[in-house]
Structure formats: C-alpha cells, structure tokens
Design an enzyme around this catalytic site. Structure first.
Site, PDB file in Angstrom:
ATOM      1  N   THR A 112      -5.591  -6.625  10.825  1.00  0.00           N
ATOM      2  CA  THR A 112      -5.724  -5.623  10.069  1.00  0.00           C
ATOM      3  C   THR A 112      -5.399  -4.126  10.729  1.00  0.00           C
ATOM      4  OG1 THR A 112      -7.830  -6.504   9.245  1.00  0.00           O
ATOM      5  CG2 THR A 112      -7.608  -4.066   8.940  1.00  0.00           C
ATOM      6  N   LYS A 136       0.886  -1.249  -0.170  1.00  0.00           N
ATOM      7  CA  LYS A 136       0.080   0.037   0.017  1.00  0.00           C
ATOM      8  C   LYS A 136       1.027   1.256   0.032  1.00  0.00           C
ATOM      9  CE  LYS A 136      -3.850  -2.202   2.276  1.00  0.00           C
ATOM     10  NZ  LYS A 136      -5.170  -2.023   3.181  1.00  0.00           N
ATOM     11  N   ARG A 167      -1.964 -14.009   4.576  1.00  0.00           N
ATOM     12  CA  ARG A 167      -2.556 -13.415   5.776  1.00  0.00           C
ATOM     13  C   ARG A 167      -1.868 -13.521   6.837  1.00  0.00           C
ATOM     14  NH1 ARG A 167      -7.106 -10.141   4.312  1.00  0.00           N
ATOM     15  NH2 ARG A 167      -7.726 -10.356   6.384  1.00  0.00           N
ATOM     16  N   ASN A 188      -2.204   0.482   6.715  1.00  0.00           N
ATOM     17  CA  ASN A 188      -1.789  -0.859   7.125  1.00  0.00           C
ATOM     18  C   ASN A 188      -0.787  -1.547   6.148  1.00  0.00           C
ATOM     19  OD1 ASN A 188      -3.595  -1.606   5.582  1.00  0.00           O
ATOM     20  ND2 ASN A 188      -4.911  -2.511   7.139  1.00  0.00           N
ATOM     21  N   HIS A 245      -2.014  -5.391   1.356  1.00  0.00           N
ATOM     22  CA  HIS A 245      -3.376  -6.132   1.365  1.00  0.00           C
ATOM     23  C   HIS A 245      -3.157  -7.375   0.932  1.00  0.00           C
ATOM     24  CE1 HIS A 245      -7.268  -7.509  -0.222  1.00  0.00           C
ATOM     25  NE2 HIS A 245      -6.386  -7.984  -1.195  1.00  0.00           N
ATOM     26  N   GLU A 300      -9.527 -10.954  -7.646  1.00  0.00           N
ATOM     27  CA  GLU A 300      -8.710  -9.719  -7.226  1.00  0.00           C
ATOM     28  C   GLU A 300      -7.533  -9.988  -8.403  1.00  0.00           C
ATOM     29  OE1 GLU A 300      -7.727  -9.760  -3.242  1.00  0.00           O
ATOM     30  OE2 GLU A 300      -9.800  -9.078  -2.549  1.00  0.00           O
ATOM     31  N   TYR A 356     -12.214  -2.664  -3.703  1.00  0.00           N
ATOM     32  CA  TYR A 356     -13.021  -2.694  -2.443  1.00  0.00           C
ATOM     33  C   TYR A 356     -14.417  -2.717  -2.387  1.00  0.00           C
ATOM     34  CZ  TYR A 356      -8.340  -2.851   0.065  1.00  0.00           C
ATOM     35  OH  TYR A 356      -7.164  -3.190   0.822  1.00  0.00           O
ATOM     36  N   PHE A 369     -15.936   3.447   6.682  1.00  0.00           N
ATOM     37  CA  PHE A 369     -14.504   3.893   6.401  1.00  0.00           C
ATOM     38  C   PHE A 369     -14.305   3.604   4.991  1.00  0.00           C
ATOM     39  CE2 PHE A 369     -14.499  -0.830   7.692  1.00  0.00           C
ATOM     40  CZ  PHE A 369     -14.271  -1.408   6.262  1.00  0.00           C
TER      41      PHE A 369
END
Ligand code: RTP
Ligand code: MG
Length: 135
Positions: free
Chosen positions: A93, A11, A87, A114, A117, A128, A51, A59
């Site tokens: 998160t 990110k 993950r 964060n 992804h 995705e 998203y 958010f």
C-alpha cells in the site's frame, strides 16, 4: 489454482501521469486478461460506497477526496490466481515499502496517491466487480 476475476482501478495520480498503458502492459505480460474496462470520474458517493469498509478510518475523507480528484480506469482482470497475482504486481500500500518492480514502487508517489487499487479477496472481488459492472 483457478481462473478468477478481480477488480483493478488505475487511480487519478497514475492517469494524470500518463501511465495507463504501462500499467495495463504489466497485467497483460503477467498473463492477466482485461475483460472489462471503463474510464470514469467517480462521484463522492461512488468513492464512499466503494471504500465503505474504511469509513471509520482517519484517512477516509482524504481517500475519497483523492479518488474523486480526476478520472480513473476501472477494469476487470481475469486469469489464474488473478486476485493474488494482481496484489503481487501492485506491491505494498505504501510505495516506500513496495518491492522492486511493482507498480506502486515504480509509479506511486505516496500512501494516498498510490497508483492502483486491487481487490483483496474473492469476496471483495465479487462485490467490487458488481459495484461497477453489475452482476
Ligand atoms: P486499495 O484498497 O486502494 O487497493 O489499497 P490497499 O488494499 O493496499 O489498502 P487499504 O488498507 O485497503 O486502504 C485503502 C487506501 O487507503 C489509503 N490508506 N491510507 N494513511 C494511511 O494510513 C492509509 N492507509 C490506507 C491508501 O491510499 C490505500 O490504498
Ligand atoms: Mg484495499
């Protein structure tokens, strides 16, 4: 166990911090292979579509604004159990809740910024990967 592919995004906060290499090294050291990789400035439409599952969440606007605030690195990772493995490497998160030695614990600032992804299921990974790289 089976060989899977998953979508990973480094990110804007992590790109700005100059830790692309350190993050990719964690994937590689864990046995995941980078099989596609692209640096990209997401448009508002790119981020909203990516998203879309969160579009009703409070958010969502902040998430889209953050994801378009600078370039990202979009990549496909391949390996045994790649979806869950990624993950695990990412951590929770919210970086304040992320386990020690996870990417988010070590590089993320906040629940918004964060660092990474990762696809959360086989169905998400398929959607995705196609979203950014085609079939
Ligand atoms: P990601 O999709 O980015 O890999 O993150 P995730 O699966 O760990 O979390 P998810 O529930 O899919 O949420 C997507 C992103 O939205 C932001 N978020 N903010 N303020 C909040 O309560 C909140 N909840 C989620 C996070 O930046 C999260 O990465
Ligand atoms: Mg998610």
């Amino acid at each position: 166990m089976s060989v899977e592919r998953t979508l990973s995004i480094i990110k804007p906060d992590a790109v700005a911090k100059n830790v692309i290499g350190e993050i990719v090294t964690r994937f590689e050291k864990a046995g995941l292979k980078v099989v596609s990789m692209q640096m990209k400035q997401l448009s508002k439409e790119d981020a909203e579509g990516f998203y879309a599952e969160h579009k009703e969440r409070p958010f969502f606007a902040d998430l889209v604004a953050f994801m378009t605030s600078g370039p990202v690195v979009v990549q496909v990772l391949e390996g045994e159990n790649a979806i869950a493995m990624n993950r695990d490497l990412m951590g929770a998160t919210n970086p304040k809740e992320a386990a020690e030695s996870t990417i988010r614990r070590d590089f993320a600032e906040s629940i918004d910024a964060n660092a990474v992804h990762g696809s959360d299921s086989a169905a998400s990974a398929e959607r995705e990967i196609a979203y950014f790289f085609g079939a």
